[in-house]
Design a protein around this motif. Structure first.
Motif, PDB file in Angstrom:
ATOM      1  N   ASN A  32       1.929   9.317  -5.845  1.00 42.44           N
ATOM      2  CA  ASN A  32       2.371  10.688  -5.558  1.00 42.44           C
ATOM      3  C   ASN A  32       3.459  11.139  -6.520  1.00 42.44           C
ATOM      4  O   ASN A  32       3.434  12.280  -7.007  1.00 42.44           O
ATOM      5  N   ASN A  33       4.412  10.252  -6.807  1.00 43.90           N
ATOM      6  CA  ASN A  33       5.474  10.609  -7.751  1.00 43.90           C
ATOM      7  C   ASN A  33       4.921  10.794  -9.156  1.00 43.90           C
ATOM      8  O   ASN A  33       5.405  11.632  -9.905  1.00 43.90           O
ATOM      9  N   GLN A  34       3.907  10.016  -9.503  1.00 41.53           N
ATOM     10  CA  GLN A  34       3.295  10.166 -10.824  1.00 41.53           C
ATOM     11  C   GLN A  34       2.604  11.519 -10.938  1.00 41.53           C
ATOM     12  O   GLN A  34       2.695  12.173 -11.983  1.00 41.53           O
ATOM     13  N   VAL A  35       1.956  11.943  -9.859  1.00 38.17           N
ATOM     14  CA  VAL A  35       1.310  13.260  -9.863  1.00 38.17           C
ATOM     15  C   VAL A  35       2.360  14.356 -10.022  1.00 38.17           C
ATOM     16  O   VAL A  35       2.188  15.296 -10.796  1.00 38.17           O
ATOM     17  N   LYS A  36       3.479  14.227  -9.285  1.00 37.12           N
ATOM     18  CA  LYS A  36       4.561  15.207  -9.403  1.00 37.12           C
ATOM     19  C   LYS A  36       5.119  15.223 -10.822  1.00 37.12           C
ATOM     20  O   LYS A  36       5.376  16.287 -11.382  1.00 37.12           O
ATOM     21  N   LEU A  37       5.318  14.039 -11.392  1.00 38.79           N
ATOM     22  CA  LEU A  37       5.846  13.951 -12.749  1.00 38.79           C
ATOM     23  C   LEU A  37       4.886  14.587 -13.743  1.00 38.79           C
ATOM     24  O   LEU A  37       5.319  15.303 -14.660  1.00 38.79           O
ATOM     25  N   ASP A  38       3.595  14.352 -13.567  1.00 35.45           N
ATOM     26  CA  ASP A  38       2.610  14.965 -14.457  1.00 35.45           C
ATOM     27  C   ASP A  38       2.678  16.493 -14.377  1.00 35.45           C
ATOM     28  O   ASP A  38       2.558  17.177 -15.388  1.00 35.45           O
ATOM     29  N   LYS A  39       2.900  17.005 -13.154  1.00 38.81           N
ATOM     30  CA  LYS A  39       3.037  18.458 -13.002  1.00 38.81           C
ATOM     31  C   LYS A  39       4.278  18.962 -13.723  1.00 38.81           C
ATOM     32  O   LYS A  39       4.255  19.996 -14.382  1.00 38.81           O
ATOM     33  N   TYR A  40       5.399  18.206 -13.580  1.00 37.25           N
ATOM     34  CA  TYR A  40       6.623  18.611 -14.272  1.00 37.25           C
ATOM     35  C   TYR A  40       6.435  18.582 -15.774  1.00 37.25           C
ATOM     36  O   TYR A  40       6.895  19.471 -16.479  1.00 37.25           O
ATOM     37  N   ILE A  41       5.758  17.568 -16.267  1.00 36.41           N
ATOM     38  CA  ILE A  41       5.544  17.453 -17.705  1.00 36.41           C
ATOM     39  C   ILE A  41       4.674  18.611 -18.185  1.00 36.41           C
ATOM     40  O   ILE A  41       4.966  19.247 -19.183  1.00 36.41           O
ATOM     41  N   LYS A  42       3.623  18.891 -17.407  1.00 36.18           N
ATOM     42  CA  LYS A  42       2.727  19.987 -17.791  1.00 36.18           C
ATOM     43  C   LYS A  42       3.472  21.318 -17.743  1.00 36.18           C
ATOM     44  O   LYS A  42       3.385  22.122 -18.663  1.00 36.18           O
ATOM     45  N   ASN A  43       4.216  21.567 -16.670  1.00 36.93           N
ATOM     46  CA  ASN A  43       4.979  22.807 -16.552  1.00 36.93           C
ATOM     47  C   ASN A  43       6.132  22.843 -17.538  1.00 36.93           C
ATOM     48  O   ASN A  43       6.472  23.894 -18.061  1.00 36.93           O
ATOM     49  N   GLY A  44       6.727  21.698 -17.816  1.00 43.61           N
ATOM     50  CA  GLY A  44       7.846  21.636 -18.753  1.00 43.61           C
ATOM     51  C   GLY A  44       7.427  21.993 -20.155  1.00 43.61           C
ATOM     52  O   GLY A  44       8.139  22.711 -20.855  1.00 43.61           O
ATOM     53  N   THR A  45       6.262  21.530 -20.577  1.00 40.95           N
ATOM     54  CA  THR A  45       5.805  21.872 -21.918  1.00 40.95           C
ATOM     55  C   THR A  45       5.447  23.341 -21.991  1.00 40.95           C
ATOM     56  O   THR A  45       5.684  23.980 -22.995  1.00 40.95           O
ATOM     57  N   THR A  46       4.923  23.901 -20.909  1.00 40.83           N
ATOM     58  CA  THR A  46       4.611  25.327 -20.886  1.00 40.83           C
ATOM     59  C   THR A  46       5.888  26.136 -20.995  1.00 40.83           C
ATOM     60  O   THR A  46       5.968  27.097 -21.758  1.00 40.83           O
ATOM     61  N   LYS A  47       6.919  25.729 -20.241  1.00 44.04           N
ATOM     62  CA  LYS A  47       8.179  26.468 -20.282  1.00 44.04           C
ATOM     63  C   LYS A  47       8.870  26.296 -21.621  1.00 44.04           C
ATOM     64  O   LYS A  47       9.477  27.222 -22.125  1.00 44.04           O
ATOM     65  N   ARG A  48       8.783  25.127 -22.212  1.00 42.38           N
ATOM     66  CA  ARG A  48       9.410  24.913 -23.505  1.00 42.38           C
ATOM     67  C   ARG A  48       8.740  25.782 -24.571  1.00 42.38           C
ATOM     68  O   ARG A  48       9.405  26.333 -25.416  1.00 42.38           O
ATOM     69  N   THR A  49       7.439  25.893 -24.501  1.00 44.43           N
ATOM     70  CA  THR A  49       6.781  26.732 -25.507  1.00 44.43           C
ATOM     71  C   THR A  49       7.160  28.190 -25.305  1.00 44.43           C
ATOM     72  O   THR A  49       7.301  28.925 -26.259  1.00 44.43           O
ATOM     73  N   ALA A  50       7.371  28.606 -24.058  1.00 40.13           N
ATOM     74  CA  ALA A  50       7.795  29.978 -23.807  1.00 40.13           C
ATOM     75  C   ALA A  50       9.206  30.197 -24.348  1.00 40.13           C
ATOM     76  O   ALA A  50       9.480  31.221 -24.988  1.00 40.13           O
ATOM     77  N   SER A  51      10.106  29.262 -24.115  1.00 38.55           N
ATOM     78  CA  SER A  51      11.471  29.419 -24.637  1.00 38.55           C
ATOM     79  C   SER A  51      11.481  29.301 -26.157  1.00 38.55           C
ATOM     80  O   SER A  51      12.270  29.966 -26.827  1.00 38.55           O
ATOM     81  N   ASP A  52      10.641  28.428 -26.696  1.00 38.33           N
ATOM     82  CA  ASP A  52      10.553  28.305 -28.153  1.00 38.33           C
ATOM     83  C   ASP A  52      10.071  29.597 -28.774  1.00 38.33           C
ATOM     84  O   ASP A  52      10.550  30.009 -29.822  1.00 38.33           O
ATOM     85  N   SER A  53       9.127  30.277 -28.107  1.00 41.46           N
ATOM     86  CA  SER A  53       8.646  31.535 -28.660  1.00 41.46           C
ATOM     87  C   SER A  53       9.719  32.597 -28.597  1.00 41.46           C
ATOM     88  O   SER A  53       9.810  33.466 -29.469  1.00 41.46           O
ATOM     89  N   HIS A  84       0.832  -1.208   0.000  1.00 40.08           N
ATOM     90  CA  HIS A  84       0.000   0.000   0.000  1.00 40.08           C
ATOM     91  C   HIS A  84       0.871   1.266   0.000  1.00 40.08           C
ATOM     92  O   HIS A  84       0.590   2.213  -0.740  1.00 40.08           O
ATOM     93  N   GLU A  85       1.934   1.271   0.805  1.00 40.15           N
ATOM     94  CA  GLU A  85       2.822   2.438   0.854  1.00 40.15           C
ATOM     95  C   GLU A  85       3.520   2.664  -0.483  1.00 40.15           C
ATOM     96  O   GLU A  85       3.656   3.806  -0.938  1.00 40.15           O
ATOM     97  N   LEU A  86       3.971   1.579  -1.122  1.00 37.88           N
ATOM     98  CA  LEU A  86       4.616   1.719  -2.426  1.00 37.88           C
ATOM     99  C   LEU A  86       3.644   2.235  -3.484  1.00 37.88           C
ATOM    100  O   LEU A  86       3.994   3.086  -4.294  1.00 37.88           O
ATOM    101  N   GLU A  87       2.419   1.712  -3.464  1.00 36.33           N
ATOM    102  CA  GLU A  87       1.417   2.192  -4.420  1.00 36.33           C
ATOM    103  C   GLU A  87       1.140   3.677  -4.204  1.00 36.33           C
ATOM    104  O   GLU A  87       1.008   4.437  -5.164  1.00 36.33           O
ATOM    105  N   LYS A  88       1.083   4.088  -2.953  1.00 39.88           N
ATOM    106  CA  LYS A  88       0.840   5.495  -2.632  1.00 39.88           C
ATOM    107  C   LYS A  88       2.012   6.366  -3.090  1.00 39.88           C
ATOM    108  O   LYS A  88       1.816   7.429  -3.676  1.00 39.88           O
ATOM    109  N   ARG A  89       3.252   5.883  -2.857  1.00 42.29           N
ATOM    110  CA  ARG A  89       4.430   6.645  -3.264  1.00 42.29           C
ATOM    111  C   ARG A  89       4.505   6.752  -4.782  1.00 42.29           C
ATOM    112  O   ARG A  89       4.823   7.814  -5.323  1.00 42.29           O
ATOM    113  N   ILE A  90       4.198   5.662  -5.480  1.00 44.13           N
ATOM    114  CA  ILE A  90       4.202   5.689  -6.947  1.00 44.13           C
ATOM    115  C   ILE A  90       3.165   6.687  -7.448  1.00 44.13           C
ATOM    116  O   ILE A  90       3.427   7.471  -8.356  1.00 44.13           O
TER     117      ILE A  90
END
Length: 152
Positions: A126-147, A118-124
């Motif tokens: 939580n990390n997946q949520v963090k990764l999704d945030k990084y991916i979402k923010n990363g694409t936003t930042k990349r489009t800003a730098s690309d512009s 249960h703890e491992l599933e919870k940690r996975i």
């Protein structure tokens, strides 16, 4: 004036690239952690069936020895002066105590395994949520730098 504009835009471009690089490093470490945790989760889930069987076997054995202990105690109560029955009842009581302890240990092992899963599933998760945030923010930042790059 052109020199100042060029230096400012170049500095801003390098800053955006540095931020983008940080996102990539953080996201890669999260991907690595998720992968490691998923591997560990798979190993624990493979142990789950065996631990469940161990618990059931230990529980059944404890019930059988408790039943034998009860039978031996009943026979002894009918003939309290019989040394042979007393010795057998004592032996059965010792076996019942040992088997009940074993059953409690196996139950604890299974509970701990379920808790770890249960703890491992919870940690996975939580990390997946963090990764999704990084991916979402990363694409936003990349489009800003690309512009910014297209403006240069």
């Amino acid at each position: 004036m052109k020199k100042l504009l060029f230096l400012t835009s170049s500095g801003l471009l390098f800053f955006c690239m540095a931020v983008s690089g940080q996102v990539n490093t953080d996201s890669l470490s999260l991907v690595s952690a998720i992968s490691k945790d998923q591997l560990q989760l798979g190993k624990l889930q493979n142990q789950l069936e065996q631990k469940t069987n161990n618990k059931q076997d230990a529980s059944e054995k404890a019930q059988n020895t408790a039943s034998k202990n009860s039978t031996a105690a009943d026979k002894l109560s009918e003939q309290p002066n019989n040394k042979k029955l007393a010795k057998k009842a004592k032996k059965e009581a010792r076996a019942a105590k040992k088997d009940s302890k074993s059953a409690r240990i196996e139950s604890g092992n299974l509970d701990q395994l379920n808790k770890d899963i249960h703890e491992l599933e919870k940690r996975i998760s939580n990390n997946q949520v963090k990764l999704d945030k990084y991916i979402k923010n990363g694409t936003t930042k990349r489009t800003a730098s690309d512009s910014l790059r297209t403006q240069l």
